[in-house]
Scaffold this active site. Structure first.
Site: not given
Length: 558
Positions: A278, A528, A531
């Site tokens: 990702s 998060d 990312h």
């Protein structure tokens, strides 16, 4: 035979001739000799007869011709008028307009004269007489045309397209314009076919973050329609945008500014593919936004979940170029290969099996690989004994660095055996760091990366944010083993460790849904710190790729 007509001047002498002839006969009957008077009379009659024949001759030819010649000027005027009208009509007709020309009908006498030209001699004579009378009347009136005898009529000339000469000129103009346009396009292409200068002695990865409100960001969040909600931090409620305005400045040189048109020219008729997890998808989204900014609407498309769901493909129509992402979080086969259902707690890899993924990488011109974040779930990796295709379920646990290095060896062998270095350029991205330990940068009492708005700057001591540098070392070793295909390391780890401010934090998705206000207020659970927001740090990673691609010599087939 038609009887010859007598002149009007011959009627009286004819009677006198009959009387004289009667008297002469009587005299001869009486035997009297012809007198001098009778001889004179006979001569007179003979002269009169000759005169009558001359009149007939003149009436047959000169009068008719004279009458026609008298009307010739009127016919010439009419012809010139119509001719001029046709010339004017031709000019107007080029514009596709209907043309109406007003023409004056000649007087009746002129029409009679025109008709007489195709009649018999007798008709010609009658017309000549009529025209002679008309000419006489016109002369008496000072050669003035009676406008009351003229009749107007409208003559519609057909609309015509451009003539042959005009069509030829138009084509010449079009060809000239096309040549000029082609020349300009060629010049523009030549200008883009430059080679970006990056000194060989310059280490692009050693430097500092510089705040730059003028040149950063390269694009705006609102201007990239292809961004996912996972990375649109401003749209998701982040209040500061300072994370977008930090520019990486190498110590000994400059990092070339990203030029989307130049990169697209390099990508013309080519494929660029990110392969990995990702974080590589995060970087792929950044690259799509960087290049799409110069492509008009309608000439770019994005297709997701193709090739069995593993691929997302951005297509630049005009350049016949693709920027692709292929999901393979471990590069080799694993039980986490489904990009839509991959949250598997017990992650298992088949470390010597790569063909299932790798056949999708063939024929790609630029390959960018990564694998890291999925290795951090456990200290040891589960390695399958057997294969997924055969239904194997048994596995062994292997120390993370050992398993990581073994997987990279499998990947390296495939690349060296299957990639054509004359066509394909290969990159490997070093690890993207996490920021879940705020005490590492001195923010005691902080919660992960939440509420961080500035990079880490002016450090005099080493920084440890939890990056597993053992995996970094393993990657460095494997990259030295390539024989045929050179692989370029994009060393983003250390400079990215400084960007604690650039993560999506609580301004993102969880399991496909935006965080609620209640969840956003609980960063310990929901932040998060893996990312990155876009625009943001991954744009700089792509600048490194751009510098490497744009500084390479143009190949002979480009």
């Amino acid at each position: 035979m038609q009887q010859r007509r007598k002149s009007v001047f011959a009627s009286a002498p004819f009677a006198m001739k009959q009387a004289a002839l009667g008297a002469g006969v009587a005299a001869r009957r009486n035997g009297a000799p012809l007198s001098l008077a009778a001889v004179v009379f006979a001569l007179f009659v003979f002269a009169t007869f000759l005169y009558n024949e001359d009149i007939k001759s003149i009436a047959d030819f000169p009068f008719g011709a004279g009458a026609l010649r008298a009307k010739s000027p009127d016919l010439h005027v009419l012809q010139e008028t119509v001719g001029a009208a046709h010339l004017a009509a031709g000019s107007i007709a080029k514009r596709g307009e209907e043309v109406i020309v007003r023409v004056l009908d000649a007087p009746a006498s002129t029409a009679m004269a025109a008709a007489a030209g195709s009649s018999s001699n007798n008709s010609t004579i009658e017309v000549a007489k009529a025209n002679a009378n008309a000419n006489a009347n016109a002369a008496d009136a000072g050669v003035k045309v009676d406008e009351g005898q003229e009749r107007e009529r409208d003559v519609t000339l057909p609309s015509v397209k451009e003539g042959g000469a005009d069509e030829a000129r138009r084509r010449e103009d079009e060809e000239a314009a096309e040549k000029e346009s082609s020349a300009k396009a060629a010049a523009a292409t030549a200008a883009l076919r430059t080679v970006v200068s990056v000194p060989d002695t310059c280490d692009l990865y050693r430097g500092n973050w510089v705040y730059d409100e003028v040149n950063a960001p390269v694009y705006k969040e609102s201007q990239c329609e292809f961004l996912t909600e996972q990375v649109t931090c401003m749209r998701n409620g982040r209040r500061d945008d300072s994370y977008q305005k930090w520019r990486w400045q190498p110590t000994d040189c400059d990092l070339p500014r990203f030029d989307a048109r130049l990169l697209l020219e390099r990508l013309r008729n080519k494929r660029l593919m990110f392969v990995g997890d990702s974080l590589n998808r995060n970087q792929w989204e950044s690259m799509v936004c960087l290049v799409q900014s110069v492509i008009p609407k309608g000439k770019k498309t994005l297709t997701k979940f193709v090739n069995g769901g593993n691929s997302n493909i951005f297509y630049a129509h005009e350049y016949n170029a693709t920027v692709e992402f292929y999901w393979a979080p471990f590069l080799v086969e694993s039980n986490s290969d489904n990009p839509q259902v991959h949250s598997v707690p017990d992650r298992v890899i088949q470390w010597h099996s790569i063909a299932k993924h790798a056949h999708n990488w063939l024929g790609v011109d630029y390959l960018i690989f990564n694998t890291y974040i999925w290795w951090l779930n456990t200290l040891d990796m589960k390695v399958l004994k057997g294969s997924f295709d055969q239904g194997a379920t048994e596995y062994v646990e292997v120390d993370r660095p050992v398993a990581y290095k073994e997987v990279l060896k499998t990947w390296a062998k495939w690349v060296d055996r299957n990639i054509d270095p004359n066509r394909t350029t290969v990159f490997f991205m070093s690890m993207s760091p996490n920021h879940i330990t705020p005490e590492a940068w001195g923010n005691y009492g902080g919660i992960k990366c939440a509420m961080e708005t500035l990079p880490i700057t002016n450090r005099t001591t080493s920084l440890d944010v939890g990056t597993d540098w053992r995996l970094y070392a393993g990657a460095q070793e494997v990259l030295q083993t390539f024989r045929r295909v050179p692989v370029h390391l994009v060393d983003i780890t250390a400079l990215s460790e400084l960007r604690k401010d650039a993560h999506t934090s609580v301004h993102t998705l969880r399991q496909g849904k935006l965080l609620t206000p209640e969840q956003q207020s609980d960063p310990k659970t929901y932040a998060d710190c893996i990312h990155w927001c876009l625009p943001g740090l991954p744009d700089t990673w792509n600048q490194f790729l751009y510098a490497r691609i744009a500084s390479a010599p143009w190949s002979s087939d480009q």
